[in-house]
Scaffold this motif. Structure first.
Motif, PDB file in Angstrom:
ATOM      1  N   ALA A  37      -1.147   6.950  -0.755  1.00 42.62           N
ATOM      2  CA  ALA A  37      -1.837   7.116  -2.037  1.00 42.62           C
ATOM      3  C   ALA A  37      -3.043   8.035  -1.878  1.00 42.62           C
ATOM      4  N   GLU A  38      -3.732   7.894  -0.743  1.00 44.16           N
ATOM      5  CA  GLU A  38      -4.878   8.765  -0.474  1.00 44.16           C
ATOM      6  C   GLU A  38      -4.448  10.225  -0.436  1.00 44.16           C
ATOM      7  N   LEU A  39      -3.326  10.466   0.269  1.00 45.16           N
ATOM      8  CA  LEU A  39      -2.838  11.842   0.373  1.00 45.16           C
ATOM      9  C   LEU A  39      -2.515  12.387  -1.012  1.00 45.16           C
ATOM     10  N   ALA A  40      -1.858  11.552  -1.801  1.00 46.88           N
ATOM     11  CA  ALA A  40      -1.522  11.988  -3.162  1.00 46.88           C
ATOM     12  C   ALA A  40      -2.793  12.296  -3.947  1.00 46.88           C
ATOM     13  N   ALA A  41      -3.807  11.440  -3.777  1.00 44.36           N
ATOM     14  CA  ALA A  41      -5.056  11.647  -4.516  1.00 44.36           C
ATOM     15  C   ALA A  41      -5.716  12.949  -4.104  1.00 44.36           C
ATOM     16  N   VAL A  42      -5.717  13.229  -2.791  1.00 45.35           N
ATOM     17  CA  VAL A  42      -6.355  14.457  -2.326  1.00 45.35           C
ATOM     18  C   VAL A  42      -5.589  15.683  -2.824  1.00 45.35           C
ATOM     19  N   VAL A  43      -4.257  15.583  -2.809  1.00 47.57           N
ATOM     20  CA  VAL A  43      -3.467  16.696  -3.335  1.00 47.57           C
ATOM     21  C   VAL A  43      -3.809  16.927  -4.807  1.00 47.57           C
ATOM     22  N   TYR A  44      -3.931  15.812  -5.555  1.00 49.22           N
ATOM     23  CA  TYR A  44      -4.302  15.939  -6.966  1.00 49.22           C
ATOM     24  C   TYR A  44      -5.661  16.626  -7.100  1.00 49.22           C
ATOM     25  N   LEU A  45      -6.616  16.198  -6.275  1.00 48.03           N
ATOM     26  CA  LEU A  45      -7.955  16.797  -6.333  1.00 48.03           C
ATOM     27  C   LEU A  45      -7.887  18.291  -6.051  1.00 48.03           C
ATOM     28  N   TRP A  46      -7.059  18.643  -5.074  1.00 50.34           N
ATOM     29  CA  TRP A  46      -6.945  20.053  -4.687  1.00 50.34           C
ATOM     30  C   TRP A  46      -6.326  20.866  -5.819  1.00 50.34           C
ATOM     31  N   VAL A  47      -5.251  20.323  -6.407  1.00 49.99           N
ATOM     32  CA  VAL A  47      -4.551  21.068  -7.452  1.00 49.99           C
ATOM     33  C   VAL A  47      -5.445  21.254  -8.675  1.00 49.99           C
ATOM     34  N   THR A  48      -6.234  20.216  -8.985  1.00 50.27           N
ATOM     35  CA  THR A  48      -7.061  20.320 -10.192  1.00 50.27           C
ATOM     36  C   THR A  48      -8.405  20.976  -9.923  1.00 50.27           C
ATOM     37  N   TYR A  49      -8.659  21.332  -8.677  1.00 48.37           N
ATOM     38  CA  TYR A  49      -9.951  21.945  -8.360  1.00 48.37           C
ATOM     39  C   TYR A  49      -9.998  23.371  -8.878  1.00 48.37           C
ATOM     40  N   GLN A  50     -11.106  23.711  -9.555  1.00 52.58           N
ATOM     41  CA  GLN A  50     -11.262  25.089  -9.990  1.00 52.58           C
ATOM     42  C   GLN A  50     -12.544  25.635  -9.385  1.00 52.58           C
ATOM     43  N   GLY A  51     -12.345  26.577  -8.462  1.00 52.49           N
ATOM     44  CA  GLY A  51     -13.476  27.090  -7.689  1.00 52.49           C
ATOM     45  C   GLY A  51     -14.337  28.031  -8.471  1.00 52.49           C
ATOM     46  N   PRO A  52     -15.266  28.660  -7.820  1.00 53.50           N
ATOM     47  CA  PRO A  52     -15.573  28.478  -6.400  1.00 53.50           C
ATOM     48  C   PRO A  52     -16.709  27.465  -6.169  1.00 53.50           C
ATOM     49  N   ASP A  53     -17.252  26.887  -7.254  1.00 49.34           N
ATOM     50  CA  ASP A  53     -18.384  25.975  -7.056  1.00 49.34           C
ATOM     51  C   ASP A  53     -17.899  24.577  -6.706  1.00 49.34           C
ATOM     52  N   LEU A  54     -18.882  23.673  -6.577  1.00 47.48           N
ATOM     53  CA  LEU A  54     -18.570  22.290  -6.269  1.00 47.48           C
ATOM     54  C   LEU A  54     -17.797  21.674  -7.432  1.00 47.48           C
ATOM     55  N   GLY A  55     -16.615  21.108  -7.128  1.00 44.00           N
ATOM     56  CA  GLY A  55     -15.815  20.483  -8.172  1.00 44.00           C
ATOM     57  C   GLY A  55     -15.777  18.978  -8.011  1.00 44.00           C
ATOM     58  N   HIS A  56     -15.259  18.307  -9.031  1.00 44.42           N
ATOM     59  CA  HIS A  56     -15.141  16.838  -9.004  1.00 44.42           C
ATOM     60  C   HIS A  56     -16.446  16.195  -8.590  1.00 44.42           C
ATOM     61  N   GLU A  57     -17.520  16.686  -9.177  1.00 48.37           N
ATOM     62  CA  GLU A  57     -18.846  16.327  -8.695  1.00 48.37           C
ATOM     63  C   GLU A  57     -19.317  15.014  -9.316  1.00 48.37           C
ATOM     64  N   THR A  58     -19.983  14.204  -8.513  1.00 49.14           N
ATOM     65  CA  THR A  58     -20.696  13.031  -9.024  1.00 49.14           C
ATOM     66  C   THR A  58     -22.100  13.098  -8.459  1.00 49.14           C
ATOM     67  N   ASN A  59     -23.091  12.964  -9.301  1.00 48.14           N
ATOM     68  CA  ASN A  59     -24.477  13.011  -8.823  1.00 48.14           C
ATOM     69  C   ASN A  59     -25.272  11.930  -9.514  1.00 48.14           C
ATOM     70  N   ARG A  60     -25.532  10.843  -8.775  1.00 46.53           N
ATOM     71  CA  ARG A  60     -26.300   9.735  -9.342  1.00 46.53           C
ATOM     72  C   ARG A  60     -27.505   9.499  -8.465  1.00 46.53           C
ATOM     73  N   PRO A  61     -28.621   9.109  -9.041  1.00 41.55           N
ATOM     74  CA  PRO A  61     -29.754   8.754  -8.183  1.00 41.55           C
ATOM     75  C   PRO A  61     -29.411   7.525  -7.352  1.00 41.55           C
ATOM     76  N   TRP A  62     -29.780   7.559  -6.083  1.00 40.54           N
ATOM     77  CA  TRP A  62     -29.476   6.426  -5.210  1.00 40.54           C
ATOM     78  C   TRP A  62     -30.782   5.870  -4.649  1.00 40.54           C
ATOM     79  N   ILE A  63     -31.518   6.702  -3.938  1.00 39.04           N
ATOM     80  CA  ILE A  63     -32.825   6.283  -3.452  1.00 39.04           C
ATOM     81  C   ILE A  63     -33.825   7.333  -3.932  1.00 39.04           C
ATOM     82  N   PRO A  64     -34.166   7.305  -5.218  1.00 42.70           N
ATOM     83  CA  PRO A  64     -35.014   8.373  -5.743  1.00 42.70           C
ATOM     84  C   PRO A  64     -36.339   8.451  -5.004  1.00 42.70           C
ATOM     85  N   GLY A  65     -36.831   7.302  -4.565  1.00 43.40           N
ATOM     86  CA  GLY A  65     -38.100   7.299  -3.845  1.00 43.40           C
ATOM     87  C   GLY A  65     -38.069   8.169  -2.608  1.00 43.40           C
ATOM     88  N   ALA A  66     -36.884   8.270  -1.995  1.00 44.08           N
ATOM     89  CA  ALA A  66     -36.775   9.055  -0.777  1.00 44.08           C
ATOM     90  C   ALA A  66     -36.053  10.379  -1.022  1.00 44.08           C
TER      91      ALA A  66
END
Lengths: 500, 470
Positions: A37-66
């Motif tokens: 399933a992991e392999l399938a997921a990575v293949v999906y990520l690759w196929v749906t990736y549209q370059g050249p910037d960072l794709g499938h991005e998630t950016n959440r604050p985790w330790i804002p203090g640091a």
């Protein structure tokens, strides 16, 4: 989706740990299913990736203090490595279908390791990167200590201490970057956009030194490679495969992902040092491999040799005065392809060496002989893997090494010429090893096994684990465009970032 | 003078709890002593709740500037009772049915109160009183088991504590003489023109007592002996809780000193480096897990002192408070594993623990790797923030020393982890023996807490204060 891909194996590992009553067969198939399933997921990520910037991005604050966030994403550098990770872990899962002691914990450990590897290649935050970097060491320590042979506790400890030293140096470097950036941040994208210490002064040199030591230990390059042979030799086959195919790439990937774009000035200034270390690793690794009597140690040392090529290419990409951007971009592309190629081929070689141990109880090549007769499939697979590893055209290794040498020749002609000798030595040592193992009169340390026809050869699970790795190496060798289309733009970006 | 009794509700809860526990313990029959323990636990919980409620209030000082109510005190008011609760939980199996069952809870409450007061003291005399309160209950706690080792340890702690306590009082007298006041706010002005030599003498003697409480070099001799000699729950308490008060008190008192006359930052940095290095080196050769943990706490104080060395820099206080919380829960988790298996007195006897007590082994691995500072545990974030603050505070060399020490510490923690995860003996006295459920549960809970605190650092860190009131 990316987060799910990264953390699904960990969730499966937790289930396996908690659910103690699960029968072994179910554990094995769960492991295979999750890896697939992991392999399938990575293949999906690759196929749906549209370059050249960072794709499938998630950016959440985790330790804002640091100044650290949960920031992950993929681009042309990380996608091939994510795919490699998924493929190699699937191969290990298939390989372990044939039986493994205490399979429940073994599978859980490997699934957890898969999460750390995927997480590292997807991380876009230094602390997140460090977290996965360190956890991979912890996971591999338990794999070697718990399932190794020979002197597992000792080798595991050596591995842990060495690579942990490296990770601490890395952490120091990261903290240095954090302290130098303004506003203080650990975010890689932010640091790449506005590199601190850009002038390449003494502070930049020290930070680069810390990061380089950390990554060099993990890679490993000469002179930080001494942990590698014992760790590899005493680890179980699947552990060696993951260690060589994935964990070593964490070091080289770190160079491309962090050291080059975040410290461009310092990288350019000290590029020659990396070229020199790369060449020494390539030659030294090849020569020491030549001297080995143990098949597995020999493969371990060829890893030092192959990692040397990568460092040579990355160093050459920093020598911007002597070559054009095109050549440097070819070198970086070659380095990334080499990471993937080495992962596939060495993963296969280590799994094959595990079969050798399984049947004969030793890795000493002189104990065997004429195996081609009783074990034709094993012989064929090993020969293919060996030829692929020495860089025969038609395999991924050739594409990688050709690009590395073509890209580096302009800027570092002497170094490249020297490194080319490494190919010659590797060719010699692999042929000699094949000769000793498979040709001549049939010899085998366990006479009882030899008497039963067919028992020496590959079983279906083993075939299914090794064949796809070699098939992929062949596919990349014949149709490199599939991979290069993704890697090329990212490599160009990396070269532009270094040349700033 | 501003009288504000409500402001001290968390402290009063601890004091009243101690009195009520003592009285109920005296009247309850032996088999109902658990009620006294329950009362002690409720007092801690009440104190914790009150502290959480009061934390929303404004930062100020009360009682003529002798006691500060600010973020640092709030943190101590939360960390100390929470740690004491963990100690009570892990001690439940050991103290149950003992003749002095309720006394244990009373001593824990009083020592916790002393630790909180140390953290909040904003006046040298309150500091001295808090020191005595925290120390005297500790002496009794070390000797609580009333066996030979405990008596020896208690005597050692007592003698050293009395010596350093008197030295500290000398320092209080010195600084009072120099500054003409005992309240920190007044001292900060009064000491500005003090002669450097006298100021240094006063500071160093004052530090002695606080370093004793923190278990830092050069006042560390009692730590390993007490950790090995006292009962495990008492050892868990005395290597954890006093440090919380002592380090915050150190931070508070050092920031009032004039920087020009005396380079106390370098002094603290040197103490930090010495503490972590000597603690680690001494831990190498230990075969008793309790002594090993004792030396490990000495080295941990070294990392904590790094934050004090760069005091008054942005984020230094915040990182110190977070590291304290992380250290407390992780160290208690490791001690809880020891408490769960009291028969195992050597590292070797832990071999095979993994196959008999997988949960306990997991907790041990998480807590020990946590003490190393492996992500994603809380101590990693603590170290990360402390290292960052120290680096920004122009002491990169100290960060490098600390990183090398972290590596060195890995070696002895692994000496403990390695037998636990490899198969081994199965004897009844070995790793196969039944575990104490209370302590085992506490260990697992603490290990989970250190992971949760690490993952949730983003929520905790911003809520911590970075300025002190005086």
């Amino acid at each position: 989706m990316l987060s799910l891909t990264v953390f699904l194996p960990l969730a499966a590992a937790v289930v396996l740990i908690v659910w103690r009553g699960l029968p072994d067969t179910a554990v094995r198939w769960t492991w295979v299913a999750v890896s697939a399933a992991e392999l399938a997921a990575v293949v999906y990520l690759w196929v749906t990736y549209q370059g050249p910037d960072l794709g499938h991005e998630t950016n959440r604050p985790w330790i804002p203090g640091a100044g650290s966030g949960y920031h992950i994403g993929v681009d042309g550098l990380s996608l091939p490595l994510l795919a490699l990770t998924a493929v190699v872990f699937l191969a290990c899962a298939l390989y372990s279908l044939r039986g493994q002691r205490d399979i429940r914990r073994f599978a859980a450990l490997f699934l957890a390791l898969e999460t750390t590897s995927l997480g590292l290649f997807a991380a876009a935050d230094l602390i997140l990167f460090f977290l996965f970097f360190d956890l991979s060491i912890v996971g591999m320590y338990f794999v070697i200590a718990g399932w190794g042979h020979g002197e597992p506790a000792r080798s595991a400890l050596k591995f842990f201490l060495y690579t942990f030293l490296g990770s601490l140096a890395l952490l120091l470097g990261f903290i240095g970057l954090y302290a130098a950036s303004s506003p203080h941040t650990f975010d890689m994208a932010e640091l790449t956009r506005r590199p601190p210490l850009e002038d390449g002064g003494p502070a930049g040199a020290l930070v680069l030194l810390a990061i380089a030591i950390g990554l060099a230990v993990k890679t490993p390059t000469f002179p930080f490679h001494t942990w590698l042979p014992p760790a590899h030799t005493d680890a179980p086959a699947a552990g060696s495969a993951v260690l060589a195919a994935i964990l070593l790439k964490m070091g080289t990937y770190g160079f491309v992902r962090i050291a080059m774009p975040v410290l461009p000035g310092s990288w350019r200034r000290y590029a020659l040092a990396f070229v020199v270390i790369g060449v020494i690793s390539a030659l030294y690794g090849a020569l020491v491999a030549l001297a080995q009597t143990s098949f597995k140690r020999m493969i371990a040392y060829t890893s030092v040799n192959h990692m040397g090529y990568i460092l040579l290419a990355l160093g050459a990409a920093g020598l911007i005065a002597q070559s054009d951007a095109q050549a440097r971009s070819v070198a970086v592309t070659g380095a990334v392809v080499q990471m993937v190629s080495h992962g596939l081929i060495t993963g296969a070689l280590f799994l094959l060496s595990g079969i050798l141990w399984d049947r004969g109880g030793t890795y000493e090549m002189d104990s065997y002989g004429g195996l081609a007769g009783p074990a034709p499939r094993f012989a064929a697979f090993t020969a293919i893997a060996a030829f692929a590893s020495l860089g025969l055209p038609g395999f991924s290794g050739f594409i990688a090494e050709f690009q590395i040498f073509a890209g580096s020749l302009g800027s570092a002609p002497v170094a490249t010429a020297l490194a080319l000798l490494g190919i010659l030595v590797t060719a010699g040592l692999f042929l000699w090893a094949l000769h000793r193992l498979f040709l001549g009169p049939a010899r085998h340390p366990r006479a009882a096994v030899r008497a039963v026809p067919g028992v020496l050869d590959l079983r279906p699970a083993e075939t299914w684990a090794v064949a796809p790795l070699l098939a992929l190496a062949l596919a990349i060798g014949v149709f490199p465009r599939l991979l290069l289309d993704t890697v090329d733009p990212a490599a160009r970006t990396a070269v532009e970032l270094v040349a700033r | 003078m501003r009288m504000d009794p409500l402001a001290l509700v968390p402290e009063l809860c601890l004091l009243l709890g101690a009195v009520v526990t003592l009285l109920s313990g005296s009247w309850l029959p032996r088999h109902r002593q658990w009620i006294a323990g329950l009362l002690a636990g409720s007092a801690l919980a009440a104190s914790l709740t009150a502290a959480a409620v009061l934390a929303a209030g404004p930062d100020r000082t009360v009682y003529a500037g002798t006691y500060a109510l600010d973020g640092a005190t709030d943190a101590a008011r939360v960390i100390v009772p929470a740690a004491a609760l963990l100690v009570l939980a892990l001690s439940a199996g050991r103290v149950r049915g003992d003749r002095r069952e309720s006394e244990f809870s009373v001593l824990v409450l009083l020592a916790s109160l002393g630790s909180v007061l140390l953290a909040g003291a904003s006046d040298l005399l309150v500091l001295a009183v808090a020191y005595l309160l925290a120390s005297i209950s500790l002496y009794a706690l070390v000797g609580w088991g009333r066996d030979q080792n405990g008596a020896e340890a208690a005597l050692k702690v007592y003698l050293l504590g009395a010596l350093f306590g008197i030295t500290m009082l000398l320092g209080v007298a010195f600084l009072y003489g120099l500054g003409g006041a005992t309240a920190y706010a007044a001292l900060a002005d009064g000491l500005a023109g003090a002669p450097a030599g006298a100021l240094a003498a006063g500071t160093v003697t004052l530090l002695a007592g606080l370093l004793f409480k923190a278990g830092a070099i050069p006042a560390h001799f009692w730590v390993p002996d007490a950790a090995a000699g006292a009962t495990v729950p008492a050892a868990a308490f005395l290597t954890t809780v006093p440090k919380i008060g002592a380090l915050i008190a150190l931070y508070r008192v050092l920031t009032i000193l004039p920087g020009a006359a005396l380079d106390w930052r370098l002094l603290v940095a040197a103490l930090a480096a010495a503490s972590m290095t000597l603690g680690n080196l001494a831990a190498f050769a230990q075969t008793d897990p309790r002594r090993l943990l004792g030396y490990s706490t000495i080295s941990q104080v070294g990392y904590l002192l790094m934050a004090v060395a760069v005091a008054a820099r942005p984020d230094a206080l915040r990182s110190l408070l977070f590291y304290l919380a992380a250290y407390a829960v992780t160290n208690l988790g490791a001690f809880a594993v020891v408490a769960a298996l009291p028969a195992l007195r050597t590292l070797r006897s832990y071999s095979g623990l993994g196959s008999h007590h997988p949960w306990l082994t997991g907790a041990l691995v998480v807590c020990l790797l946590g003490l190393v500072g492996t992500p994603p545990t809380a101590v990693f974030i603590g170290k990360l923030t402390v290292f960052s603050a120290t680096w920004s505070g122009a002491m990169p060399w100290l960060v490098a020393v600390a990183a090398l020490n972290t590596l060195a510490s890995l070696f002895y923690y692994l000496r403990w982890i390695a037998p636990a995860v490899t198969p081994g003996s199965h004897g009844p006295a070995g790793a196969g023996a039944a575990a104490d459920h209370w302590a085992g549960g506490t260990a697992v809970a603490a290990a989970a807490a250190t992971l949760v605190l690490g993952a949730g650092a983003g929520l905790v860190l911003p809520s911590l204060s970075d300025v002190l009131t005086r």
